[in-house]
Design a protein around this motif. Structure first.
Motif, short mmCIF file in Angstrom:
data_model
loop_
_atom_site.label_atom_id
_atom_site.label_comp_id
_atom_site.label_asym_id
_atom_site.label_seq_id
_atom_site.Cartn_x
_atom_site.Cartn_y
_atom_site.Cartn_z
N GLN A 1 0.80 -1.07 0.30
CA GLN A 1 0.14 0.15 0.08
C GLN A 1 0.88 1.16 -0.52
O GLN A 1 1.46 1.42 0.20
CB GLN A 1 -0.63 0.13 0.94
N LEU A 2 0.03 2.73 -0.68
CA LEU A 2 1.14 3.67 -0.55
C LEU A 2 -0.21 4.94 0.07
O LEU A 2 -1.02 4.70 -0.89
CB LEU A 2 1.84 3.56 -1.80
N THR A 3 -0.35 5.41 0.37
CA THR A 3 -0.60 6.01 1.05
C THR A 3 -0.07 7.95 0.29
O THR A 3 0.89 8.24 0.05
CB THR A 3 -0.61 6.45 2.43
N LEU A 4 -0.68 8.64 -0.36
CA LEU A 4 -0.31 9.98 -1.03
C LEU A 4 -1.62 10.82 -0.96
O LEU A 4 -2.54 10.68 -0.77
CB LEU A 4 -1.02 9.49 -2.20
N ASP A 5 -1.53 12.27 -0.56
CA ASP A 5 -2.20 13.69 -0.62
C ASP A 5 -3.27 14.10 -1.50
O ASP A 5 -2.00 13.77 -3.21
CB ASP A 5 -1.19 14.25 0.45
N GLY B 1 0.80 -7.55 -9.16
CA GLY B 1 1.15 -6.54 -10.13
C GLY B 1 -0.68 -5.82 -10.87
O GLY B 1 0.29 -5.42 -11.82
N ALA B 2 -1.20 -5.25 -9.73
CA ALA B 2 -2.24 -5.07 -10.96
C ALA B 2 -2.38 -3.88 -9.09
O ALA B 2 -2.91 -4.47 -8.07
CB ALA B 2 -3.48 -5.92 -10.85
N ILE B 3 -3.32 -2.43 -9.35
CA ILE B 3 -4.54 -1.72 -8.12
C ILE B 3 -5.42 -2.76 -7.48
O ILE B 3 -5.94 -2.77 -8.72
CB ILE B 3 -4.20 -0.33 -8.60
N VAL B 4 -5.85 -2.83 -6.93
CA VAL B 4 -7.21 -3.67 -6.73
C VAL B 4 -8.00 -2.51 -5.33
O VAL B 4 -8.98 -3.19 -5.91
CB VAL B 4 -6.64 -4.90 -5.74
N PRO C 1 -2.95 -1.54 -14.62
CA PRO C 1 -3.38 -2.71 -14.63
C PRO C 1 -4.54 -2.55 -13.51
O PRO C 1 -4.06 -2.01 -12.34
CB PRO C 1 -3.16 -3.49 -14.29
N LEU C 2 -5.41 -3.11 -14.05
CA LEU C 2 -6.44 -2.86 -12.13
C LEU C 2 -7.43 -4.55 -12.45
O LEU C 2 -7.72 -4.72 -13.53
CB LEU C 2 -8.07 -1.88 -12.22
N ASN D 1 -17.83 -0.03 -6.03
CA ASN D 1 -16.36 0.23 -6.55
C ASN D 1 -15.69 0.21 -5.56
O ASN D 1 -14.99 0.94 -4.56
CB ASN D 1 -16.40 1.68 -7.15
N PRO D 2 -14.67 -0.62 -6.02
CA PRO D 2 -13.31 -1.18 -4.79
C PRO D 2 -12.04 0.11 -5.36
O PRO D 2 -10.77 0.14 -4.51
CB PRO D 2 -12.70 -2.04 -5.50
N ILE D 3 -12.10 0.58 -6.43
CA ILE D 3 -10.97 1.72 -7.33
C ILE D 3 -11.56 3.34 -8.11
O ILE D 3 -11.53 3.85 -8.84
CB ILE D 3 -10.18 0.77 -8.18
#
Length: 150
Positions: A3-7, A20-23, A59-60, A107-109
């Motif tokens: 995981q990566l947190t961003l502002d 290898g995908a954003i989930v 990739p999702l 929607n998870p993304i």
């Protein structure tokens, strides 16, 4: 999973990568892992909020039923700056509008899969992300989307 947190202008968001995908993309704090994919996703989300990106190239993977994935595919197909109604998506998929609304809420993304571009038959409806409808309005304004009621 990493995981990566961003502002972001709508608050902190946490990107989750698996295999290898954003989930997942959700509002709130999470991890601070750096991978090539998470860093690329972070840059793309930041570019979106800066008005420098209209589409995402990541990739999702949407965990869920075939129906959930079909609704997510329909949302991805809505161009930047445009909206569709739950009813329009429902008609294309041959299902009730209420089912589309539930899938949009699951929607998870969000943002990358633009559920904020989906409206009710009479205009603006709720939003399951942080800040609710105010966040939805902010995202639509960022995109210059017209045709919604405040």
């Amino acid at each position: 999973m990493t995981q990566l947190t961003l502002d972001t202008p709508t608050g902190p968001m946490c990107l989750t990568e698996r295999d290898g995908a954003i989930v997942r993309l959700e509002w709130g704090e999470g991890g601070h892992d750096h991978t090539l994919l998470l860093d690329a996703a972070m840059r793309q989300v930041q570019d979106y909020f800066a008005g420098q990106r209209e589409t995402f190239d990541l990739p999702l993977v949407v965990d869920g039923s075939d129906f959930q994935r079909a609704v997510c595919d329909a949302m991805i197909a809505i161009p930047f700056g445009y909206t569709k109604t739950y009813g329009e998506i429902a008609k294309a998929l041959g299902v009730p509008a209420q089912a589309v609304g539930q899938a949009c809420g699951g929607n998870p993304i969000p943002v990358i899969i633009p559920c904020h571009r989906v409206m009710g038959a009479k205009g603006l409806t709720g939003f399951s992300g942080q800040g609710g409808v105010e966040t939805k309005v902010a995202l639509l304004r960022l995109e210059g989307a017209g045709g919604f009621l405040i």
